[in-house]
Write a protein that holds these residues in place. Structure first.
Motif, PDB file in Angstrom:
ATOM      1  N   TYR A  92     -10.784  -0.888  -5.323  1.00 34.69           N
ATOM      2  CA  TYR A  92     -10.341  -0.679  -4.103  1.00 34.69           C
ATOM      3  C   TYR A  92     -11.472  -1.020  -2.924  1.00 34.69           C
ATOM      4  O   TYR A  92     -10.949  -1.460  -1.779  1.00 34.69           O
TER       5      TYR A  92
ATOM      6  N   ASP B  54       0.851  -1.170  -0.044  1.00 35.60           N
ATOM      7  CA  ASP B  54       0.049  -0.059   0.023  1.00 35.60           C
ATOM      8  C   ASP B  54       0.971   1.220   0.074  1.00 35.60           C
ATOM      9  O   ASP B  54       1.931   1.257   0.569  1.00 35.60           O
TER      10      ASP B  54
ATOM     11  N   GLN C 253     -12.798   2.464   3.339  1.00 36.88           N
ATOM     12  CA  GLN C 253     -13.328   1.911   2.116  1.00 36.88           C
ATOM     13  C   GLN C 253     -14.804   2.536   1.972  1.00 36.88           C
ATOM     14  O   GLN C 253     -15.194   2.845   0.811  1.00 36.88           O
TER      15      GLN C 253
ATOM     16  N   ILE D 199      -2.402   2.627  -9.924  1.00 38.12           N
ATOM     17  CA  ILE D 199      -3.274   2.004  -8.976  1.00 38.12           C
ATOM     18  C   ILE D 199      -4.285   0.657  -9.641  1.00 38.12           C
ATOM     19  O   ILE D 199      -4.343   0.076  -9.113  1.00 38.12           O
TER      20      ILE D 199
END
Length: 583
Positions: A182, A36, A192, A112
């Motif tokens: 994600y 991450d 999230q 990403i």
């Protein structure tokens, strides 16, 4: 017993190397990471996105502000005293900066989507910060010099809003792939859920955005009013020096219905055409009268004014980049132009059966013609032999002394004030002439002229709004607009709007469903199986396998010996991603 040394598999990932190399200068495989991203790098990603949105706003502003580029250069001239096209360096730097930031943002999105750690290279960080600061300084400067121009953003949305809505909907729909990747994970967090909630709010806001705006060009074709008349504002200043006879002739050649000019009164009471307070920009006064070049233009006699050249500056400065399109004969004619008097312009309008709109600048109080400017102007109109009904002027004053002439005002007034003052005509800046106001004025038989209108999109909006006439610096451009750029019925637009929203929602739901299915499938395999499956699908030519040493360990009476064996052929043994023991 045979020991297998761990087998390492290297895949050629050219695209990943390209993305991580340019974005973060991580060209080597071992430099990349799928961990991450740190909070620091996420902060830089937010700065990058903010820079992109700010530059997008800045670029859009200058695209629609092209209608007023001449006004911007004129304002800068009044501050600096030097005439030059300031829009060129602004447009060049905006194009470079927007392209650079957009490219970095695309690379970040690829990071990403590929699961790579964001790690912006320090050189790019400096570039992003410099671009952001320069854009902010540009916004502050425009707000200081050209604050009223922000209104053009709202005006332009009347034309571009339906298309911007489709573009924004496509962008939000495309982002659903990253948001779904994600959000849909085995481990859920409050962050999230917050990202998902924000995305849903943005998506719904974009889908319902058409409820907040109205476009004049969303009307039925049979309700479209006649084409607005075009008034030559200072003639055709993009083709010839402004406020000169050759400029007005060019405007008439391009079909204008009226001529507009700026009037100043000379020291001896002769009305002549001049926009600026001084004569420096549009004449050679700095050469003929160097000691008086900063004096007010009205403090020159007509004989002195007539001795100045009013065309050579146009050929030298080329303010609209049009000099190269002129023939040698045209350039020679322009180079010999003198300052035009009001009588000469009105006689030209009378011969062409055209009308005239006069913007009169009153002399300062210390001027000898301060109290007689009205009579000087009226005398010039009578001497020109033009019908007084075809002459309209501002300012809106001395109505009791005006008989036969038309007067207009540049103020935006209520209908009550218009009736009290007996006004039948308004000349308004496009930022003050809203669609609702125009409809109200026209319903009460008040004529409206809107200025300056130089771009086809603005002309189309005003046409759809029903404006009778517009004042333009570019009649040659508007002449090529025989019909509004786009016109659509309300039913047709509603169909496009609802259909695009439904398609977008269906795609978003499908992407979230596919990502959930994809993630659930990946979770059924352990990492070793995934690697073995990936290796098995690739041909041996695409995989570089390190040599494996087979070591034979033999225990005999407390002694151990190892012997290096010959290597197996590359295709004769099973490929593993992790070593182990084999008996």
């Amino acid at each position: 017993m045979v020991k297998h040394q761990p087998l390492q598999v290297y895949e050629k990932q050219v695209f990943v190397s390209f993305v991580t190399g340019i974005y973060g200068c991580r060209w080597k495989r071992y430099q990349r990471s799928q961990d991450d991203s740190s909070r620091w790098e996420c902060t830089w990603f937010i700065i990058l996105c903010s820079s992109f949105l700010l530059l997008l706003f800045w670029a859009y502003f200058w695209v629609v502000a092209q209608n007023d580029f001449n006004e911007f250069n004129w304002l800068v001239y009044n501050r600096s005293g030097e005439w030059r096209d300031e829009t060129i360096p602004i447009l060049a730097s905006t194009t470079v900066g927007f392209s650079y930031i957009s490219f970095l943002l695309i690379l970040a999105i690829f990071h990403i989507s590929l699961g790579q750690q964001l790690n912006l290279y320090w050189v790019h960080k400096i570039g992003v910060l410099a671009t952001l600061l320069s854009t902010i300084s540009g916004l502050v400067s425009v707000d200081d010099i050209w604050r009223d121009e922000w209104d053009i953003m709202l005006v332009s949305l009347q034309s571009t809003a339906p298309f911007l809505h489709i573009g924004a909907l496509a962008m939000v729909t495309a982002l659903s792939w990253l948001v779904a990747g994600y959000v849909i994970r085995s481990q859920r967090s409050n962050f999230q859920m917050m990202v998902l909630l924000i995305y849903i709010i943005i998506l719904l806001a974009v889908c319902l955005a058409p409820l907040t705006f109205s476009c004049p060009c969303i009307i039925d074709r049979h309700n479209l009013k006649p084409r607005p008349d075009v008034i030559g504002r200072r003639g055709a200043p993009m083709l010839a020096p402004e406020n000169t006879l050759v400029s007005f002739n060019r405007a008439l050649q391009h079909g204008v219905s009226s001529l507009e000019a700026d009037i100043t009164i000379s020291l001896d009471g002769v009305p002549f055409l001049m926009r600026d307070r001084t004569l420096r920009r549009t004449t050679d006064v700095s050469k003929v009268f160097p000691a008086r070049q900063f004096d007010d233009a009205s403090f020159f006699s007509w004989t002195e004014i007539r001795s100045l050249n009013a065309g050579q500056w146009f050929l030298e400065s080329d303010p609209y980049w049009t000099v190269k399109t002129l023939t040698a004969k045209d350039q020679s004619r322009i180079g010999n132009q003198t300052v035009c008097s009001l009588v000469e312009m009105l006689r030209l309008a009378a011969r062409a059966n055209s009308s005239a709109l006069l913007n009169i600048c009153r002399p300062p109080p210390e001027h000898p013609r301060y109290r007689s400017w009205f009579m000087d102007t009226l005398w010039a109109v009578q001497k020109a032999g033009i019908s007084q009904k075809r002459v309209t002027w501002t300012p809106d004053s001395d109505r009791g002394r005006v008989r036969g002439l038309q007067q207009t005002t540049n103020e935006k007034l209520s209908m009550k004030e218009i009736r009290q003052r007996g006004i039948t005509s308004l000349t308004l800046h496009y930022s003050k002439a809203s669609h609702k106001d125009i409809q109200e004025y026209l319903a009460n038989n008040v004529s409206v002229t809107v200025y300056p209108v130089n771009e086809p999109w603005l002309y189309s909006i005003l046409w759809c709004s029903g404006v009778p006439s517009v004042s333009s610096d570019a009649p040659q451009v508007l002449r090529k607009v025989p019909y509004p750029i786009w016109l659509m019925s309300q039913n047709a637009y509603n169909f496009i709007w609802i259909t695009s929203d439904l398609v977008s929602l269906a795609i978003v739901i499908g992407i979230f469903g596919f990502q959930k299915w994809r993630m659930s499938g990946i979770q059924n395999y352990n990492p070793e199986q995934i690697m073995l499956s990936a290796v098995a699908r690739r041909s041996s030519r695409d995989i570089n396998i390190m040599k494996e040493k087979l070591i034979l360990s033999e225990l005999n009476n407390g002694l151990s010996s190892t012997e290096e064996l010959s290597l197996y052929p590359e295709n004769s043994y099973a490929r593993h991603s992790h070593g182990g023991l084999s008996n």
